[in-house]
Scaffold this motif. Structure first.
Motif, PDB file in Angstrom:
ATOM      1  N   LEU A  19       0.828  -1.207   0.000  1.00 29.30           N
ATOM      2  CA  LEU A  19       0.000   0.000   0.000  1.00 29.30           C
ATOM      3  C   LEU A  19       0.866   1.263   0.000  1.00 29.30           C
ATOM      4  O   LEU A  19       0.481   2.289  -0.580  1.00 29.30           O
ATOM      5  CB  LEU A  19      -0.930   0.001   1.212  1.00 29.30           C
ATOM      6  CG  LEU A  19      -1.946  -1.154   1.270  1.00 29.30           C
ATOM      7  CD1 LEU A  19      -2.810  -1.040   2.512  1.00 29.30           C
ATOM      8  CD2 LEU A  19      -2.808  -1.176   0.021  1.00 29.30           C
ATOM      9  N   PHE A  20       2.035   1.199   0.635  1.00 31.77           N
ATOM     10  CA  PHE A  20       2.989   2.313   0.612  1.00 31.77           C
ATOM     11  C   PHE A  20       3.412   2.610  -0.828  1.00 31.77           C
ATOM     12  O   PHE A  20       3.438   3.774  -1.263  1.00 31.77           O
ATOM     13  CB  PHE A  20       4.189   1.952   1.481  1.00 31.77           C
ATOM     14  CG  PHE A  20       5.336   2.931   1.415  1.00 31.77           C
ATOM     15  CD1 PHE A  20       5.140   4.278   1.641  1.00 31.77           C
ATOM     16  CD2 PHE A  20       6.623   2.479   1.137  1.00 31.77           C
ATOM     17  CE1 PHE A  20       6.202   5.183   1.591  1.00 31.77           C
ATOM     18  CE2 PHE A  20       7.688   3.370   1.092  1.00 31.77           C
ATOM     19  CZ  PHE A  20       7.473   4.718   1.308  1.00 31.77           C
ATOM     20  N   ALA A  21       3.721   1.549  -1.576  1.00 34.36           N
ATOM     21  CA  ALA A  21       4.110   1.729  -2.975  1.00 34.36           C
ATOM     22  C   ALA A  21       2.967   2.335  -3.782  1.00 34.36           C
ATOM     23  O   ALA A  21       3.174   3.230  -4.617  1.00 34.36           O
ATOM     24  CB  ALA A  21       4.531   0.381  -3.572  1.00 34.36           C
ATOM     25  N   LEU A  22       1.748   1.868  -3.515  1.00 40.92           N
ATOM     26  CA  LEU A  22       0.582   2.388  -4.236  1.00 40.92           C
ATOM     27  C   LEU A  22       0.325   3.849  -3.870  1.00 40.92           C
ATOM     28  O   LEU A  22      -0.068   4.662  -4.723  1.00 40.92           O
ATOM     29  CB  LEU A  22      -0.640   1.529  -3.901  1.00 40.92           C
ATOM     30  CG  LEU A  22      -1.831   1.581  -4.872  1.00 40.92           C
ATOM     31  CD1 LEU A  22      -1.402   1.250  -6.291  1.00 40.92           C
ATOM     32  CD2 LEU A  22      -2.923   0.612  -4.409  1.00 40.92           C
ATOM     33  N   LEU A  56      -4.504   6.040   1.416  1.00 38.29           N
ATOM     34  CA  LEU A  56      -3.525   4.950   1.450  1.00 38.29           C
ATOM     35  C   LEU A  56      -2.474   5.201   2.520  1.00 38.29           C
ATOM     36  O   LEU A  56      -2.020   4.268   3.191  1.00 38.29           O
ATOM     37  CB  LEU A  56      -2.863   4.807   0.078  1.00 38.29           C
ATOM     38  CG  LEU A  56      -3.692   4.059  -0.967  1.00 38.29           C
ATOM     39  CD1 LEU A  56      -3.119   4.276  -2.363  1.00 38.29           C
ATOM     40  CD2 LEU A  56      -3.724   2.557  -0.648  1.00 38.29           C
ATOM     41  N   LEU A  57      -2.087   6.453   2.716  1.00 39.75           N
ATOM     42  CA  LEU A  57      -1.131   6.792   3.768  1.00 39.75           C
ATOM     43  C   LEU A  57      -1.654   6.349   5.133  1.00 39.75           C
ATOM     44  O   LEU A  57      -0.950   5.672   5.898  1.00 39.75           O
ATOM     45  CB  LEU A  57      -0.872   8.295   3.763  1.00 39.75           C
ATOM     46  CG  LEU A  57      -0.090   8.860   4.956  1.00 39.75           C
ATOM     47  CD1 LEU A  57       1.334   8.321   4.952  1.00 39.75           C
ATOM     48  CD2 LEU A  57      -0.098  10.376   4.947  1.00 39.75           C
ATOM     49  N   GLU A 114     -12.538  14.997   4.011  1.00 33.84           N
ATOM     50  CA  GLU A 114     -11.120  14.715   3.837  1.00 33.84           C
ATOM     51  C   GLU A 114     -10.599  13.761   4.908  1.00 33.84           C
ATOM     52  O   GLU A 114     -10.838  13.950   6.105  1.00 33.84           O
ATOM     53  CB  GLU A 114     -10.332  16.026   3.876  1.00 33.84           C
ATOM     54  CG  GLU A 114      -8.864  15.861   3.509  1.00 33.84           C
ATOM     55  CD  GLU A 114      -8.116  17.178   3.545  1.00 33.84           C
ATOM     56  OE1 GLU A 114      -6.957  17.207   3.128  1.00 33.84           O
ATOM     57  OE2 GLU A 114      -8.709  18.186   4.000  1.00 33.84           O
ATOM     58  N   PHE A 115      -9.894  12.736   4.468  1.00 34.27           N
ATOM     59  CA  PHE A 115      -9.350  11.650   5.290  1.00 34.27           C
ATOM     60  C   PHE A 115     -10.433  10.696   5.798  1.00 34.27           C
ATOM     61  O   PHE A 115     -10.130   9.580   6.205  1.00 34.27           O
ATOM     62  CB  PHE A 115      -8.554  12.175   6.495  1.00 34.27           C
ATOM     63  CG  PHE A 115      -7.286  12.879   6.125  1.00 34.27           C
ATOM     64  CD1 PHE A 115      -6.206  12.185   5.612  1.00 34.27           C
ATOM     65  CD2 PHE A 115      -7.160  14.246   6.290  1.00 34.27           C
ATOM     66  CE1 PHE A 115      -5.036  12.839   5.258  1.00 34.27           C
ATOM     67  CE2 PHE A 115      -5.999  14.903   5.944  1.00 34.27           C
ATOM     68  CZ  PHE A 115      -4.929  14.208   5.426  1.00 34.27           C
TER      69      PHE A 115
END
Length: 451
Positions: A19-22, A56-57, A114-115
């Motif tokens: 997920l970090f890569a995405l 994702l973050l 947001e978020f």
């Protein structure tokens, strides 16, 4: 590994890194739009890129926190994880909920906050998964040894779950909505997540420095007290311009300024422990991340946060690229670097080999960190120009944006460098492990040349 159930952390780390890569991919797409405004306009609007990037973050960091907890809890509690099977089930639920939300965003299915854009049913699944996680880890703690590390960690995780419940509260009045919206967004990242950060950093320092646990635990309690004292009322720096009472302006300004102190204390904490310790731990890459995390967090969250937190400055700078500069470096330093450090430390044990691919890992550290710092400087300069032209001279928003093109090109270049560093780091984690050179310089065994 001392305890067999520590291996539960491995799939959590694998999902988190995917997920970090995405997240980086969506960040690059969004940065490209700033340079070429019509890029993918029909296929994927900018708001969808941005919501995917930010969500994702949050998701991968939460999964990383869970994996880190499952890794350290058996050692700290001197007790195997209560139910490894339950851990795998809650990971599956959490990953499914995150994937479903991400796919839904591409079709415009979101709540628009947001978020907290996740649809209601996704929020329910996330809550169920988090409660399963807390049940599993709390029972493990209850049956085992209690230390400052695992008690503070679990306090932070439970408080994160409590404040998450405000994500379900969505009042129709926009001012009231924003008042409670920050109870999730701010009280997580500038409040209870700092407890998680301090405890995980304390764990790394105990394992790598050899300093007495009692010394590190005393530091930990001081940092936790400072974090809660400043972070809770520091929420007021978000209440300046949303229709809240005017007393939030001095309260927010004062306590936001105090929020710099716990981050500075973490820097002193980390370097003091390494200075007092033996500094002979074989995992040098993990030591680099453990020292880099509080340092970059101090500048990103502390210094860059202070730059525009006072109400009479924030009046001009809020919502500009100054905010983006602060957000990127603060998240990267405080939480991304922390998780990458934990994974760097844990992966040799999880894969049952000695620390490996350390040079590649360190290259990833320096490339990513340098790129994030350059991106922060670029966005800071862009924000200063934007603030003056738009908020002081009163120029039109889009006219001002046309003056910032060079800054956006440099930000995109920095994003590409971050992606390169991330690829190197992920390969260092999960790629083939080079066997270590035996003592005395004897010949390497088969496969030693693999990187």
């Amino acid at each position: 590994m001392k305890y067999e159930t520590q291996k539960v952390a491995l799939p959590f780390f694998m999902v988190a890194m995917a997920l970090f890569a995405l997240q980086i991919v969506f960040g690059l797409l969004a940065a490209t739009v700033y340079v070429a405004p019509n890029f993918m306009a029909e296929l994927m609007p900018f708001n969808i890129m941005r919501v995917s990037h930010t969500n994702l973050l949050i998701v991968w960091l939460l999964i990383g926190f869970m994996g880190a907890t499952y890794y350290l809890m058996p050692e700290e509690a001197e007790q195997e994880i209560h139910s490894p099977g339950l851990a795998y089930v809650q990971l599956a639920i959490f990953a499914f909920a995150g994937a479903a939300a991400l796919v839904g965003y591409q079709f415009g299915i979101h709540e628009g906050r947001e978020f907290l854009e996740q649809p209601f049913w996704v929020k329910v699944l996330i809550t169920i998964s988090f409660l399963m996680f807390l049940f599993n880890t709390s029972l493990t703690l209850a049956k085992g040894r209690k230390t400052a590390i695992n008690l503070v960690l679990m306090l932070g995780l439970w408080l994160a779950a409590v404040f998450w419940l405000f994500a379900f509260y969505n009042p129709t009045n926009l001012a009231v909505d924003k008042l409670y919206w920050w109870w999730v967004v701010h009280l997580w990242v500038e409040g209870v997540w700092e407890l998680i950060m301090a405890s995980l950093l304390g764990y790394l320092l105990i394992k790598m420095t050899g300093v007495d646990r009692e010394v590190i635990e005393k530091w930990l309690y001081v940092i936790v007290g400072l974090s809660l004292f400043s972070g809770l009322l520091g929420t007021g720096h978000h209440y300046y311009w949303i229709g809240a009472p005017s007393y939030w302006q001095p309260i927010g300004s004062i306590f936001s300024t105090l929020e710099v102190i716990p981050f500075f204390a973490m820097v002193v904490f980390a370097f003091t422990m390494f200075w007092k310790g033996s500094r002979n731990h074989p995992n040098k890459a993990a030591m680099l991340w453990a020292l880099g995390c509080p340092t970059i967090a101090f500048f990103g969250a502390g210094v860059w946060g202070f730059m525009h937190t006072l109400s009479f400055i924030n009046y001009y700078s809020h919502g500009t690229q100054v905010t983006a500069a602060h957000g990127h470096l603060a998240f990267y330093g405080a939480y991304v670097m922390l998780m990458l450090g934990i994974i760097t430390f844990a992966m040799p044990q999880l894969r049952r080999v000695q620390p490996y691919n350390q040079v590649l890992n360190m290259w990833g550290f320096w490339i990513m960190t340098s790129a994030m710092c350059f991106m922060t400087f670029t966005l800071t300069f862009a924000g200063v120009v934007q603030t003056h032209l738009q908020r002081v001279l009163g120029m039109n928003f889009m006219e001002v944006q046309s003056q910032l093109g060079l800054f956006y090109i440099m930000r995109l270049g920095a994003g590409v460098a971050v992606a390169v560093g991330a690829i190197m780091l992920i390969y260092a984690f999960f790629g083939p492990a080079r066997e270590q050179v035996p003592g005395g310089g004897t010949q390497l065994t088969a496969g030693a040349q693999r990187i």
